[in-house]
Scaffold this motif. Structure first.
Motif, PDB file in Angstrom:
ATOM      1  N   SER A   7       0.832  -1.216   0.000  1.00 14.45           N
ATOM      2  CA  SER A   7       0.000   0.000   0.000  1.00 14.45           C
ATOM      3  C   SER A   7       0.858   1.253   0.000  1.00 14.45           C
ATOM      4  O   SER A   7       0.517   2.251  -0.645  1.00 14.45           O
ATOM      5  CB  SER A   7      -0.948  -0.012   1.201  1.00 14.45           C
ATOM      6  N   LEU A   8       2.016   1.225   0.709  1.00 11.38           N
ATOM      7  CA  LEU A   8       2.918   2.377   0.679  1.00 11.38           C
ATOM      8  C   LEU A   8       3.508   2.555  -0.718  1.00 11.38           C
ATOM      9  O   LEU A   8       3.696   3.679  -1.194  1.00 11.38           O
ATOM     10  CB  LEU A   8       4.038   2.199   1.705  1.00 11.38           C
ATOM     11  N   LYS A   9       3.794   1.450  -1.367  1.00 12.51           N
ATOM     12  CA  LYS A   9       4.306   1.521  -2.741  1.00 12.51           C
ATOM     13  C   LYS A   9       3.252   2.151  -3.655  1.00 12.51           C
ATOM     14  O   LYS A   9       3.564   2.993  -4.503  1.00 12.51           O
ATOM     15  CB  LYS A   9       4.656   0.114  -3.232  1.00 12.51           C
ATOM     16  N   LEU A  10       2.006   1.778  -3.455  1.00 10.23           N
ATOM     17  CA  LEU A  10       0.917   2.345  -4.259  1.00 10.23           C
ATOM     18  C   LEU A  10       0.786   3.846  -4.024  1.00 10.23           C
ATOM     19  O   LEU A  10       0.491   4.609  -4.948  1.00 10.23           O
ATOM     20  CB  LEU A  10      -0.398   1.639  -3.907  1.00 10.23           C
ATOM     21  N   LEU A  11       1.045   4.280  -2.786  1.00  8.33           N
ATOM     22  CA  LEU A  11       0.969   5.709  -2.477  1.00  8.33           C
ATOM     23  C   LEU A  11       2.198   6.472  -2.935  1.00  8.33           C
ATOM     24  O   LEU A  11       2.186   7.699  -2.989  1.00  8.33           O
ATOM     25  CB  LEU A  11       0.786   5.913  -0.967  1.00  8.33           C
ATOM     26  N   GLY A  12       3.287   5.767  -3.237  1.00 11.43           N
ATOM     27  CA  GLY A  12       4.479   6.421  -3.745  1.00 11.43           C
ATOM     28  C   GLY A  12       5.598   6.578  -2.734  1.00 11.43           C
ATOM     29  O   GLY A  12       6.622   7.179  -3.045  1.00 11.43           O
ATOM     30  N   PHE A  13       5.415   6.040  -1.499  1.00  9.96           N
ATOM     31  CA  PHE A  13       6.469   6.136  -0.495  1.00  9.96           C
ATOM     32  C   PHE A  13       7.368   4.911  -0.603  1.00  9.96           C
ATOM     33  O   PHE A  13       7.171   3.904   0.086  1.00  9.96           O
ATOM     34  CB  PHE A  13       5.876   6.239   0.920  1.00  9.96           C
ATOM     35  N   LYS A  14       8.349   5.013  -1.470  1.00 12.92           N
ATOM     36  CA  LYS A  14       9.183   3.849  -1.775  1.00 12.92           C
ATOM     37  C   LYS A  14      10.063   3.454  -0.592  1.00 12.92           C
ATOM     38  O   LYS A  14      10.222   2.269  -0.288  1.00 12.92           O
ATOM     39  CB  LYS A  14      10.048   4.163  -3.001  1.00 12.92           C
ATOM     40  N   GLN A  15      10.652   4.446   0.098  1.00 17.37           N
ATOM     41  CA  GLN A  15      11.535   4.123   1.217  1.00 17.37           C
ATOM     42  C   GLN A  15      10.785   3.347   2.302  1.00 17.37           C
ATOM     43  O   GLN A  15      11.283   2.348   2.834  1.00 17.37           O
ATOM     44  CB  GLN A  15      12.123   5.388   1.843  1.00 17.37           C
ATOM     45  N   GLY A  16       9.576   3.787   2.619  1.00 17.39           N
ATOM     46  CA  GLY A  16       8.785   3.090   3.621  1.00 17.39           C
ATOM     47  C   GLY A  16       8.388   1.702   3.163  1.00 17.39           C
ATOM     48  O   GLY A  16       8.384   0.747   3.950  1.00 17.39           O
ATOM     49  N   ALA A  17       8.052   1.563   1.878  1.00 16.68           N
ATOM     50  CA  ALA A  17       7.689   0.253   1.340  1.00 16.68           C
ATOM     51  C   ALA A  17       8.861  -0.718   1.451  1.00 16.68           C
ATOM     52  O   ALA A  17       8.690  -1.888   1.817  1.00 16.68           O
ATOM     53  CB  ALA A  17       7.237   0.400  -0.107  1.00 16.68           C
ATOM     54  N   ILE A  18      10.068  -0.245   1.147  1.00 16.18           N
ATOM     55  CA  ILE A  18      11.262  -1.101   1.239  1.00 16.18           C
ATOM     56  C   ILE A  18      11.482  -1.535   2.691  1.00 16.18           C
ATOM     57  O   ILE A  18      11.765  -2.712   2.974  1.00 16.18           O
ATOM     58  CB  ILE A  18      12.499  -0.354   0.697  1.00 16.18           C
ATOM     59  N   LEU A  19      11.314  -0.603   3.631  1.00 16.26           N
ATOM     60  CA  LEU A  19      11.554  -0.920   5.034  1.00 16.26           C
ATOM     61  C   LEU A  19      10.572  -1.979   5.532  1.00 16.26           C
ATOM     62  O   LEU A  19      10.960  -2.959   6.181  1.00 16.26           O
ATOM     63  CB  LEU A  19      11.443   0.351   5.880  1.00 16.26           C
ATOM     64  N   PHE A  20       9.292  -1.835   5.219  1.00 21.56           N
ATOM     65  CA  PHE A  20       8.305  -2.806   5.693  1.00 21.56           C
ATOM     66  C   PHE A  20       8.413  -4.126   4.943  1.00 21.56           C
ATOM     67  O   PHE A  20       8.131  -5.182   5.503  1.00 21.56           O
ATOM     68  CB  PHE A  20       6.893  -2.222   5.589  1.00 21.56           C
ATOM     69  N   ALA A  21       8.808  -4.082   3.674  1.00 17.02           N
ATOM     70  CA  ALA A  21       9.028  -5.329   2.938  1.00 17.02           C
ATOM     71  C   ALA A  21      10.193  -6.101   3.555  1.00 17.02           C
ATOM     72  O   ALA A  21      10.164  -7.333   3.641  1.00 17.02           O
ATOM     73  CB  ALA A  21       9.299  -5.032   1.471  1.00 17.02           C
ATOM     74  N   SER A  22      11.199  -5.373   4.012  1.00 15.18           N
ATOM     75  CA  SER A  22      12.339  -6.048   4.645  1.00 15.18           C
ATOM     76  C   SER A  22      11.948  -6.619   6.007  1.00 15.18           C
ATOM     77  O   SER A  22      12.521  -7.611   6.456  1.00 15.18           O
ATOM     78  CB  SER A  22      13.513  -5.075   4.801  1.00 15.18           C
ATOM     79  N   LYS A  23      10.941  -6.013   6.675  1.00 17.07           N
ATOM     80  CA  LYS A  23      10.470  -6.539   7.960  1.00 17.07           C
ATOM     81  C   LYS A  23       9.563  -7.755   7.782  1.00 17.07           C
ATOM     82  O   LYS A  23       9.270  -8.459   8.743  1.00 17.07           O
ATOM     83  CB  LYS A  23       9.668  -5.468   8.717  1.00 17.07           C
ATOM     84  N   ALA A  24       9.101  -7.974   6.545  1.00 15.12           N
ATOM     85  CA  ALA A  24       8.095  -9.009   6.298  1.00 15.12           C
ATOM     86  C   ALA A  24       8.696 -10.388   6.092  1.00 15.12           C
ATOM     87  O   ALA A  24       7.970 -11.330   5.750  1.00 15.12           O
ATOM     88  CB  ALA A  24       7.233  -8.620   5.100  1.00 15.12           C
ATOM     89  N   GLY A  25       9.988 -10.526   6.245  1.00 13.45           N
ATOM     90  CA  GLY A  25      10.637 -11.831   6.130  1.00 13.45           C
ATOM     91  C   GLY A  25      10.480 -12.433   4.754  1.00 13.45           C
ATOM     92  O   GLY A  25      10.589 -11.757   3.723  1.00 13.45           O
ATOM     93  N   GLU A  26      10.174 -13.752   4.712  1.00 12.48           N
ATOM     94  CA  GLU A  26      10.036 -14.454   3.440  1.00 12.48           C
ATOM     95  C   GLU A  26       8.874 -13.904   2.631  1.00 12.48           C
ATOM     96  O   GLU A  26       8.904 -13.856   1.409  1.00 12.48           O
ATOM     97  CB  GLU A  26       9.827 -15.957   3.695  1.00 12.48           C
ATOM     98  N   THR A  27       7.822 -13.486   3.335  1.00 11.39           N
ATOM     99  CA  THR A  27       6.626 -12.985   2.636  1.00 11.39           C
ATOM    100  C   THR A  27       6.941 -11.745   1.805  1.00 11.39           C
ATOM    101  O   THR A  27       6.350 -11.543   0.745  1.00 11.39           O
ATOM    102  CB  THR A  27       5.527 -12.626   3.665  1.00 11.39           C
ATOM    103  N   GLY A  28       7.881 -10.944   2.271  1.00 10.51           N
ATOM    104  CA  GLY A  28       8.159  -9.696   1.572  1.00 10.51           C
ATOM    105  C   GLY A  28       9.358  -9.726   0.658  1.00 10.51           C
ATOM    106  O   GLY A  28       9.731  -8.692   0.086  1.00 10.51           O
TER     107      GLY A  28
END
Length: 1288
Positions: A1250-1271
């Motif tokens: 959802s952050l990627k959809l909004l355009g906040f790439k840095q935040g999307a990368i950070l939460f994707a990295s927190k998501a383990g295998e899923t991300g």
């Protein structure tokens, strides 16, 4: 002689959308701004007579237009008519969760920003007076598919309902059932199933549920009596109360899917006026003692004919602060009803000399009431804490103790000066923070009052005051804070004052709490126009020569003698000049900074008046009597006309020859002789001897300049040094040498003959006379431009004279009297504006054909009073409804987008942004994991949107107050507090309730974990800082039980019939208060039919034991009673033998879910109670009920945080789920296991998307990295573009 210059608050400014096809500049139907006037309004009517009383409210001064001088699109508005049959105060105005105030004004709806006091939008589509406005609720989760939107429903006296998209100014749908005024309407507050449902009362006795998005009727239900208004129960969406002409109808089976099956339960209410004790209420002893003697006001039997019923009831409303309470507003009393026993348990009575009530708004966050009085005073009353009801030990015991709900006056604002035409119209209160109220006055003012709190020492308080002190809350934004932590006490009402403290715990007060005082401050003011009629005049037009000095200014002469000067580009009310003592009849500009206005008094017995002619200098506000001592007892001035070079002024009288004046020297050049014909129309010629004037001026300037040049050199030409002095010498030389150009004018006499006169210097010469045209009647007006001369007459004929070709052409318009004709400014522009008794027309004088027309009664419902040209392609109209509108040549309304405005002061309103931008701004405020510290500078982040969107986001951030910015930038401001603050900023009702409960229980349950249950500090904090009772079932069990015991105590004191006594006894049995229940059962009179049963019941309650045989017998009897339809009695028996858990199961089996939850909270231990509430959660989540939002709140109160996260994720509330998981991890309330980790990774991965959809790439990368295998896959996708750039 100088006039008093009075500065006014600025109006709002904006701009209209201008597209290539749509006409530029139309009446701001979508809001290009308004100035509202006012109409006569007799003394304040009773609510029943409101429909026939003088019914107008003057709106705010607000002018809005499009880009600078190019396109002015504005509407300036007047009064608001009241409703038709019965109009309740406050129905025509509403303060929405979106932070904007809407109110009806005639057929127009105005939208005002409460923070900056600017008019943001004007909606014009109704053909009749607006009687109701309602903002849509924001009680749902917002995302790209369900964005933040400004939806408003407005209804008029013809029964039409329009649902608006306020941001674009367009109507989403129109609804019409009958041709009668809408009595009331409300959006359904439970929005899990649908956000588009609108319930409306259609006279006389129908309620209709509409889909407000499509205009579809879902169902219709009729009732026996006329319905006046209704109120939804804020705790139960299936309950509704209808205020009818005879009583109240309670509906308990309301559903969006089908109409109520039953006709509801009807109760009758007699007004306090019918009681003999009514007069005692205002006696010196006060209402406290007298209340106990008030007879029963609520009954199931119709009151006698001689008693007064609901005819003078002003308002009915449920209390949102606690379940099953209702208030009834009367002019001199507010009654608080307990609906469990149908009894009055509190009254706020006004003393004999007090000012009656008009309206009351009950608060949600605290048990308080905002009250509006007839003098415009707003008061805040807060319920006195229970410890003060019983009194303190030092007081002497009251011989006649009366328990009741007492609401103490805590703050009041200043009253307004009430006159015949100035009355309070309605009050609205901020629903988000409940710390601001706006008063709308009948003269057009909107006064915004804000509550402010101040900490006071204990010695400051008056010890003799009967009101208990108010204390500051322990927590801020849901989390307890220390004395030195950053907080904003005035953020909301619940952050200003804490809950009422518990009796006998004085130590807690001194340890935790500080005493506070409240006061109202006026923080916003919008001013309106006085009474119509208006005389309007636009300043001289824009030319290439004055482009640097030009400002588009409109002068509005009013009926009270003042002239309002509006700057149309900025929308600013530039000045109010109190110049005249009577109605201003006309205005003529003599320069860009000066004008002449005239006013005439009421004629005396001889038909003579006092004429006032004033010359006004705008920059200084100085006003000079132009005609000196002249003007007393003479015929009225009909018109004044200034020549094209602004040298001369012609003053035309009714029955007296005209006068010619020199504008520059204020001297009379010539007063025509008595036998001179009286002029019926006059116009100055646009052609003049300008070349001759320029030669004279140049010679005079050179001569004056040479005198100031210290040189003996003979000047053969105009040198640069001379040129630099020309400006300085210009005015002096012209006046001293009396240089003037020859100008001429034409006028018509009563016989229709046209006279041509020439004026030069001091001489006025008669040049020529043209015989009357036989086809024309008496000439009423003349317009002259170039070679075209146009005459209008009393019969509606227009005669076009081509002076060059020497031909004339008469056009009969059949529109009656031509009141005014005026050519548009601009070289070669031959458009002509003609005003008639019944409207306006625009003509092309070159082609001699009509361009557009506006006719009263056909196109519009108002009558036009005055017209003028704003620019070369826009006209300004003043009408008798108190409005001043600016229209384009087509004279049709068009749309206006709020997001394209240029406001004087930026307004915080994220609803104006496109959906993606508003959600991006919210994410930016909530969580900035890409930054080391919080920032409010969106420009510096890598946000891949176009610059325009980033600039809009930055403008919104800049518009936040400094206090809010300080909180957002505070590193100690926790995530939970941030979520609560942003929910308030966005007016997001769903988020506000979720985060309030989440913050409370995350904090309190995490505190309990490491500590012992008996920890004194934790216990004290829980006692002082429980969850507010407005959350009812969601509160802590001990606090809920305490509240219910206090409630039944009050019911017991107030009981006055056997039915009330029986209900109190039943409640006491359920609460486990058996001794008191037995006392009530034994009070039953021997003559009562229930005497034997009650006596046996008292014996049973007293002798019941926990032995096996008696328990099994009672349980068997209870089960049989429940099976045979005696559910309440069976539940009582089960509670007697401590089988409340079984009782709850039976209640749930029979669909009494709320009753089961109530019983579980008051009788069961925490584990058993949790089991009952979890079954309730399953029921709420079922497809038939579909109240998952409420289910989540119940789970939060139980501490089932993992289940909450699962539900949020399954409902696709990704942002809320991720933030909640972050908060839970911080407080350590998640059990660490594989299932929990899997859930956390899934939540983080979806939030990253959802952050990627909004355009906040840095935040999307950070939460994707927190998501383990899923991300992992998402993380690679996010990093891929960057890697490719690096390889290149």
């Amino acid at each position: 002689m100088e006039s008093r210059v009075q500065g006014r608050g600025s109006a709002s400014a904006g701009r209209c959308r201008v597209c290539s096809k749509a006409v530029v500049g139309i009446p701001l139907e979508a809001g290009c701004g308004l100035l509202r006037g006012n109409r006569y309004q007799p003394p304040w009517p009773s609510w029943r007579g409101w429909q026939s009383a003088g019914r107008e409210l003057c709106g705010v001064a607000a002018v809005q237009l499009s880009s600078k001088n190019k396109a002015m699109v504005t509407e300036e508005h007047g009064p608001v008519p009241s409703g038709n049959d019965i109009c309740f105060f406050g129905q025509r105005s509403r303060w929405g969760w979106q932070g904007l105030i809407a109110y009806g004004c005639h057929s127009i709806v105005l939208i005002v920003d409460a923070n900056t006091a600017q008019t943001l939008q004007v909606l014009e589509r109704h053909k009749a007076s607006v009687v109701k406005v309602k903002w849509a609720k924001e009680n749902y989760h917002h995302n790209i598919g369900s964005p933040y939107s400004l939806r408003l429903a407005s209804a008029d006296v013809t029964g039409k309902i329009i649902v608006w998209d306020v941001a674009t100014g367009t109507a989403r749908c129109e609804i019409q059932e009958h041709a009668k005024p809408i009595q009331d309407m409300q959006w359904l507050w439970n929005q899990d199933a649908s956000r588009d449902l609108l319930l409306a009362v259609h006279p006389p006795n129908y309620i209709v549920l509409w889909n407000a998005d499509t205009g579809t009727k879902l169902w219709k239900k009729s009732y026996a009596e006329n319905i006046l208004s209704f109120s939804f129960d804020p705790f139960d969406p299936s309950r509704l109360a209808l205020l009818t002409s005879e009583g109240i109808v309670f509906i308990s089976d309301f559903s969006p899917s089908k109409a109520p099956a039953s006709s509801g339960k009807k109760v009758y209410i007699s007004s306090p006026h019918s009681s003999p004790s009514h007069n005692k209420l205002a006696a010196a002893t006060g209402a406290k003692k007298a209340l106990d003697k008030v007879k029963i006001l609520i009954s199931n039997e119709k009151p006698s004919a001689e008693s007064v019923t609901l005819n003078d009831c002003l308002q009915l409303s449920y209390l949102p602060s606690k379940r099953n309470y209702m208030l009834l507003l009367y002019p001199r009393e507010i009654l608080i009803l307990d609906l469990e026993v149908n009894q009055t348990v509190g009254v706020i009575a006004i003393e004999r000399t007090g000012v009656p009530f008009l309206q009351v708004i009950p608060c949600f966050q605290r048990d308080g009431l905002f009250c509006l009085h007839e003098n415009g005073c707003i008061t805040l009353r807060v319920r006195r804490s229970n410890c003060s009801i019983t009194g303190t030990p030092n007081e002497e015991p009251d011989p006649d103790p009366v328990q009741e709900l007492i609401y103490d006056l805590r703050s009041q604002c200043d009253a307004i000066r009430v006159t015949k035409t100035v009355r309070p119209f309605s009050m609205v209160c901020c629903p988000v923070n409940e710390n601001s109220a706006a008063l709308i006055v009948s003269d057009g003012r909107v006064m915004i009052w804000e509550l402010k709190s101040s900490i006071s020492g204990r010695n400051v308080r008056n010890s003799s005051s009967s009101a208990s002190p108010l204390y500051s809350p322990v927590s801020f934004c849901g989390i307890p804070v220390g004395a030195f932590q950053n907080k904003l006490p005035d953020l909301s009402l619940d952050n200003m004052i804490g809950q009422g403290t518990i009796a006998g715990e004085e130590q807690l007060k001194s340890s935790f709490l500080q005493e506070v005082h409240l006061k109202f401050l006026l923080t916003g003011l919008l001013s309106g126009l006085p009474l119509p009629p208006f005389a309007i005049r636009m300043c001289p037009p824009l030319t290439t020569k004055n482009i640097k000095q030009y400002e588009p200014i409109l002068a509005v002469g009013t009926s009270n003698g003042s002239v309002l000067v509006f700057h149309l580009t900025s929308g600013l009310l530039h000045k109010e000049l109190s110049i005249h003592s009577c109605e201003v009849r006309g205005i003529e500009w003599i320069s860009l900074t000066g004008f002449i206005s005239f006013a005439t008094s009421t004629p005396n017995n001889m038909g003579l008046v006092r004429n006032e002619l004033q010359l006004v200098d705008l920059p200084t506000g100085r006003s000079i009597a132009f005609r000196g001592e002249r003007g007393n007892d003479e015929p009225a001035i009909e018109m004044i006309k200034v020549s094209h070079l602004k040298q001369y002024l012609a003053v035309v009288f009714k029955d007296k020859p005209l006068e010619i004046w020199d504008v520059r020297t204020c001297t009379l050049l010539r007063e025509m002789s008595k036998n001179f014909p009286t002029a019926t129309a006059l116009e100055w010629s646009p052609s003049h001897n300008l070349k001759s004037l320029r030669k004279k001026q140049l010679a005079a300037r050179e001569a004056m300049a040479r005198q100031t040049v210290a040189s003996d050199t003979e000047v053969s030409s105009v040198e640069s040094s001379v040129i630099s002095l020309l400006q300085e010498a210009e005015s002096k030389s012209e006046l001293s040498q009396n240089i003037s150009a020859r100008e001429h004018f034409v006028f018509t006499g009563a016989d229709g003959q046209v006279y041509h006169l020439t004026v030069e210097g001091n001489s006025v010469k008669d040049s020529a006379r043209i015989p009357p045209d036989g086809s024309m009647g008496s000439i009423t007006c003349i317009a002259w431009k170039g070679d075209i001369l146009v005459l209008g007459d009393v019969d509606g004929n227009l005669n076009f004279w081509d002076l060059k070709a020497r031909v004339s052409r008469g056009i009969p318009t059949h529109r009656s009297w031509v009141k005014k004709i005026r050519f548009a400014p601009g070289k070669g522009n031959q458009k002509l504006l003609a005003m008639y008794n019944d409207g306006v027309e625009i003509w092309d004088s070159k082609e001699v054909q009509m361009v557009s027309s506006l006719r009263s009664g056909r196109n519009v419902n108002f009558r036009i009073l005055d017209v003028d040209w704003c620019t070369s392609d826009k006209v300004v109209l003043a009408s008798d409804d108190g409005c001043i509108r600016v229209l384009d040549l087509s004279m049709k309304p068009s749309c206006f987008r709020m997001d394209e405005q240029d406001l004087i002061e930026p307004a915080w309103c994220p609803y104006l942004l496109v959906p993606r931008a508003s959600l991006a701004l919210k994410a930016f405020l909530l969580h900035q994991p890409w930054n080391e510290k919080y920032s409010l500078d969106v420009i510096n982040i890598d946000y891949p949107e176009n610059e325009n969107i980033k600039n809009l986001l930055q403008e919104q951030l800049n518009s936040l107050s400094n206090d809010i910015k300080k909180l957002l930038l505070d590193p100690d401001f926790t995530l939970l507090q941030r979520c609560l603050l942003v929910a308030r900023l966005y007016g997001d009702e769903s988020e506000l309730h979720f985060w309030t409960i989440a913050a409370h229980y995350l904090h309190s349950l995490s505190q309990q974990k490491p500590a012992k249950p008996t920890d004194t500090a934790i216990l004290q904090e829980q006692l002082v800082n429980p969850l507010d009772i407005c959350y009812d079932i969601l509160c802590e069990n001990y606090y809920f039980q305490k509240f219910q015991l206090e409630r039944v105590n009050l019911q017991e004191v107030k009981r006055s019939t056997y039915d009330h006594t029986r209900k109190c006894a039943d409640q006491l049995l359920l609460l486990g208060q058996t001794d008191r229940a037995v006392q009530l059962l034994l009070e039953t009179s021997s003559e009562n039919a229930h005497y034997y049963c009650d006596s046996l019941k008292a014996c049973l309650v007293t002798t019941v034991t926990s032995s096996g045989p008696s328990q099994s017998t009672i349980k068997l009897v209870a089960t049989n009673m429940i099976a045979n339809g005696k559910l309440a009695e069976g539940v009582q028996l089960l509670c007697l033998i401590d089988k409340a858990a079984d009782a709850c199961r039976y209640l749930q089996t029979y669909g009494e879910w709320n009753r089961a939850a109530w019983l579980a909270k008051v009788r069961l231990n925490s584990e058993e109670c949790a089991d009952v509430l979890k079954r309730w959660v399953d029921h709420l989540c079922s497809p038939q009920v579909n109240q998952k939002s409420k289910a989540i709140l119940v789970l939060l109160s139980l501490g089932c945080f993992t289940k909450v996260a699962e539900m949020l994720h399954s409902m696709r509330y990704f942002d809320r789920a991720a933030l909640f998981v972050e908060a839970c991890l911080k407080y350590g309330v998640f059990e660490v296991n594989d299932d929990t980790n899997k859930l956390i990774h899934a939540v983080y991965a979806d939030y990253a998307r959802s952050l990627k959809l909004l355009g906040f790439k840095q935040g999307a990368i950070l939460f994707a990295s927190k998501a383990g295998e899923t991300g992992k896959e998402l993380l690679m996708e996010l990093k891929q573009p960057k890697d490719e750039v690096t390889q290149e």
